[in-house]
Motif scaffolding. Structure first.
Motif, mmCIF file in Angstrom:
data_model
loop_
_atom_site.group_PDB
_atom_site.id
_atom_site.type_symbol
_atom_site.label_atom_id
_atom_site.label_comp_id
_atom_site.label_asym_id
_atom_site.label_seq_id
_atom_site.Cartn_x
_atom_site.Cartn_y
_atom_site.Cartn_z
ATOM 1 N N THR A 24 88.207 40.367 36.224
ATOM 2 C CA THR A 24 89.140 40.309 35.114
ATOM 3 C C THR A 24 89.299 41.724 34.562
ATOM 4 O OG1 THR A 24 87.383 39.789 33.542
ATOM 5 C CG2 THR A 24 88.587 37.930 34.476
ATOM 6 N N GLY A 25 90.464 42.007 34.046
ATOM 7 C CA GLY A 25 90.748 43.337 33.526
ATOM 8 C C GLY A 25 92.241 43.553 33.444
ATOM 9 N N GLU A 26 92.662 44.787 33.667
ATOM 10 C CA GLU A 26 94.078 45.138 33.678
ATOM 11 C C GLU A 26 94.411 45.703 35.042
ATOM 12 O OE1 GLU A 26 95.572 47.491 30.437
ATOM 13 O OE2 GLU A 26 94.074 46.657 29.086
ATOM 14 N N PHE A 27 95.434 45.110 35.681
ATOM 15 C CA PHE A 27 95.812 45.512 37.023
ATOM 16 C C PHE A 27 97.306 45.799 37.059
ATOM 17 C CE2 PHE A 27 92.223 42.579 37.196
ATOM 18 C CZ PHE A 27 91.281 43.415 37.779
ATOM 19 N N PRO A 28 97.731 46.685 37.957
ATOM 20 C CA PRO A 28 99.152 47.020 38.033
ATOM 21 C C PRO A 28 99.956 45.839 38.576
ATOM 22 C CG PRO A 28 97.947 48.078 39.803
ATOM 23 C CD PRO A 28 96.932 47.425 38.916
ATOM 24 N N PRO A 29 101.264 45.840 38.316
ATOM 25 C CA PRO A 29 102.103 44.757 38.846
ATOM 26 C C PRO A 29 102.172 44.844 40.367
ATOM 27 C CG PRO A 29 103.458 46.481 37.881
ATOM 28 C CD PRO A 29 102.029 46.831 37.570
ATOM 29 N N ALA A 30 102.447 43.718 40.994
ATOM 30 C CA ALA A 30 102.586 43.691 42.454
ATOM 31 C C ALA A 30 103.782 44.548 42.859
ATOM 32 C CB ALA A 30 102.780 42.263 42.923
ATOM 33 N N THR A 31 103.596 45.322 43.904
ATOM 34 C CA THR A 31 104.668 46.164 44.425
ATOM 35 C C THR A 31 104.739 45.984 45.931
ATOM 36 O OG1 THR A 31 103.205 48.063 44.777
ATOM 37 C CG2 THR A 31 104.317 47.923 42.636
ATOM 38 N N ALA A 32 105.805 46.488 46.535
ATOM 39 C CA ALA A 32 105.941 46.406 47.988
ATOM 40 C C ALA A 32 104.825 47.195 48.672
ATOM 41 C CB ALA A 32 107.307 46.928 48.421
ATOM 42 N N GLU A 33 104.402 48.271 48.051
ATOM 43 C CA GLU A 33 103.298 49.067 48.579
ATOM 44 C C GLU A 33 102.061 48.764 47.741
ATOM 45 O OE1 GLU A 33 104.199 53.239 49.225
ATOM 46 O OE2 GLU A 33 106.320 52.731 49.074
ATOM 47 N N PRO A 34 101.105 48.019 48.304
ATOM 48 C CA PRO A 34 99.953 47.607 47.505
ATOM 49 C C PRO A 34 98.969 48.741 47.235
ATOM 50 C CG PRO A 34 99.678 46.892 49.757
ATOM 51 C CD PRO A 34 101.052 47.498 49.657
ATOM 52 N N TYR A 35 98.171 48.530 46.210
ATOM 53 C CA TYR A 35 97.062 49.422 45.922
ATOM 54 C C TYR A 35 95.946 49.112 46.918
ATOM 55 C CZ TYR A 35 98.906 51.043 41.473
ATOM 56 O OH TYR A 35 99.664 51.644 40.515
ATOM 57 N N GLU A 36 95.184 50.116 47.308
ATOM 58 C CA GLU A 36 94.021 49.902 48.169
ATOM 59 C C GLU A 36 92.801 49.827 47.266
ATOM 60 O OE1 GLU A 36 94.241 53.291 50.735
ATOM 61 O OE2 GLU A 36 95.638 52.305 52.089
ATOM 62 N N LEU A 37 91.997 48.787 47.442
ATOM 63 C CA LEU A 37 90.819 48.569 46.626
ATOM 64 C C LEU A 37 89.580 48.796 47.474
ATOM 65 C CD1 LEU A 37 89.619 47.550 43.914
ATOM 66 C CD2 LEU A 37 89.754 45.248 44.862
ATOM 67 N N PHE A 38 88.592 49.506 46.908
ATOM 68 C CA PHE A 38 87.345 49.812 47.612
ATOM 69 C C PHE A 38 86.155 49.425 46.748
ATOM 70 C CE2 PHE A 38 90.515 52.718 49.193
ATOM 71 C CZ PHE A 38 90.282 52.773 50.558
ATOM 72 N N ILE A 39 85.125 48.881 47.391
ATOM 73 C CA ILE A 39 83.823 48.678 46.769
ATOM 74 C C ILE A 39 82.883 49.540 47.588
ATOM 75 C CG2 ILE A 39 82.035 47.045 46.078
ATOM 76 C CD1 ILE A 39 84.170 44.820 46.242
ATOM 77 N N GLY A 40 82.513 50.697 47.035
ATOM 78 C CA GLY A 40 81.775 51.674 47.834
ATOM 79 C C GLY A 40 82.674 52.168 48.957
ATOM 80 N N ASP A 41 82.158 52.143 50.202
ATOM 81 C CA ASP A 41 82.977 52.570 51.344
ATOM 82 C C ASP A 41 83.710 51.407 52.002
ATOM 83 O OD1 ASP A 41 80.827 51.285 52.498
ATOM 84 O OD2 ASP A 41 80.382 52.857 53.948
ATOM 85 N N TYR A 42 83.545 50.204 51.463
ATOM 86 C CA TYR A 42 84.180 49.012 52.028
ATOM 87 C C TYR A 42 85.575 48.848 51.444
ATOM 88 C CZ TYR A 42 85.116 44.105 53.064
ATOM 89 O OH TYR A 42 85.685 42.930 53.502
ATOM 90 N N GLN A 43 86.580 48.872 52.321
ATOM 91 C CA GLN A 43 87.943 48.655 51.862
ATOM 92 C C GLN A 43 88.241 47.162 51.880
ATOM 93 O OE1 GLN A 43 91.111 50.643 53.969
ATOM 94 N NE2 GLN A 43 92.665 49.817 52.613
ATOM 95 N N VAL A 44 88.632 46.637 50.737
ATOM 96 C CA VAL A 44 89.007 45.233 50.619
ATOM 97 C C VAL A 44 90.390 45.101 51.256
ATOM 98 C CG1 VAL A 44 89.528 43.359 49.016
ATOM 99 C CG2 VAL A 44 87.656 44.959 48.512
ATOM 100 N N MET A 45 90.449 44.360 52.366
ATOM 101 C CA MET A 45 91.701 44.268 53.106
ATOM 102 C C MET A 45 92.664 43.228 52.528
ATOM 103 S SD MET A 45 91.323 46.700 55.096
ATOM 104 C CE MET A 45 92.723 46.572 56.173
ATOM 105 N N GLU A 46 92.131 42.183 51.894
ATOM 106 C CA GLU A 46 92.995 41.154 51.323
ATOM 107 C C GLU A 46 92.521 40.810 49.920
ATOM 108 O OE1 GLU A 46 93.772 37.687 53.788
ATOM 109 O OE2 GLU A 46 92.972 38.803 55.490
ATOM 110 N N TYR A 47 93.464 40.730 49.023
ATOM 111 C CA TYR A 47 93.153 40.284 47.668
ATOM 112 C C TYR A 47 94.411 39.658 47.083
ATOM 113 C CZ TYR A 47 95.317 44.727 46.277
ATOM 114 O OH TYR A 47 96.181 45.776 46.107
ATOM 115 N N SER A 48 94.239 38.888 46.044
ATOM 116 C CA SER A 48 95.381 38.295 45.347
ATOM 117 C C SER A 48 95.096 38.385 43.860
ATOM 118 C CB SER A 48 95.572 36.835 45.770
ATOM 119 O OG SER A 48 94.433 36.072 45.433
ATOM 120 N N GLY A 49 96.119 38.208 43.068
ATOM 121 C CA GLY A 49 95.857 38.272 41.640
ATOM 122 C C GLY A 49 97.093 38.352 40.793
#
Length: 159
Positions: free
Chosen positions: A80-105
């Motif tokens: 939970t928090g504040e996230f940018p609006p969905a765009t055609a070019e998604p933001y890349e999310l990382f936890i450490g060196d692990y890139q989260v390939m799929e997310y929704s929200g």
């Protein structure tokens, strides 16, 4: 009954371009920098809820090595928090060196499903960060832990 057919005049090319330009301005496509600034580009994370998902039927997915794996459960992270609006070019999310390939929200929640066994152990204590579609990378100032998120301590100054 006598119905009168009305002839509709086709729109001129100039009118079509004007409508397209107006719609681009209204949706933020014409001036993306200004639209993103107005939308408060960036994100912040306030909390995370961690739960286990158990599937009624096994789920098959490719793992990080591209091999097909069968999973009977997964870990769900709900940030939970504040996230940018969905765009055609998604933001890349990382936890450490692990890139989260799929997310929704949405603007206030972000859901991540982790399938790989042992990933929770590997991610323990890792800092969360993102990369914007423009290539700007930012740390979120929090680290992921099994019991939630914690602020990242700033590095101590060298004496």
């Amino acid at each position: 009954m006598n119905q009168e057919k009305k002839q509709v005049e086709p729109l001129s090319v100039r009118a079509l371009w004007s409508l397209l330009a107006l719609s681009m301005v209204l949706t933020g496509l014409a001036f993306p920098t200004e639209a993103k600034a107005a939308a408060g580009e960036g994100m912040s994370i306030e909390s995370v809820e961690i739960s286990t998902l158990t599937f009624q039927k096994p789920v098959q997915r490719m793992d990080a090595d591209g091999k097909n794996q069968t999973y009977r459960e997964a870990i769900r992270l709900l940030f939970t928090g504040e996230f940018p609006p969905a765009t055609a070019e998604p933001y890349e999310l990382f936890i450490g060196d692990y890139q989260v390939m799929e997310y929704s929200g949405s603007r206030s929640e972000l859901q991540v499903i982790l399938f790989e066994e042992g990933l929770m152990d590997r991610l323990e204590g890792s800092e969360l960060r993102y990369r914007s579609p423009q290539g700007e990378s930012r740390a979120l100032g929090v680290a992921f832990h099994r019991d939630g998120i914690r602020p990242v301590s700033p590095p101590s100054p060298d004496n």
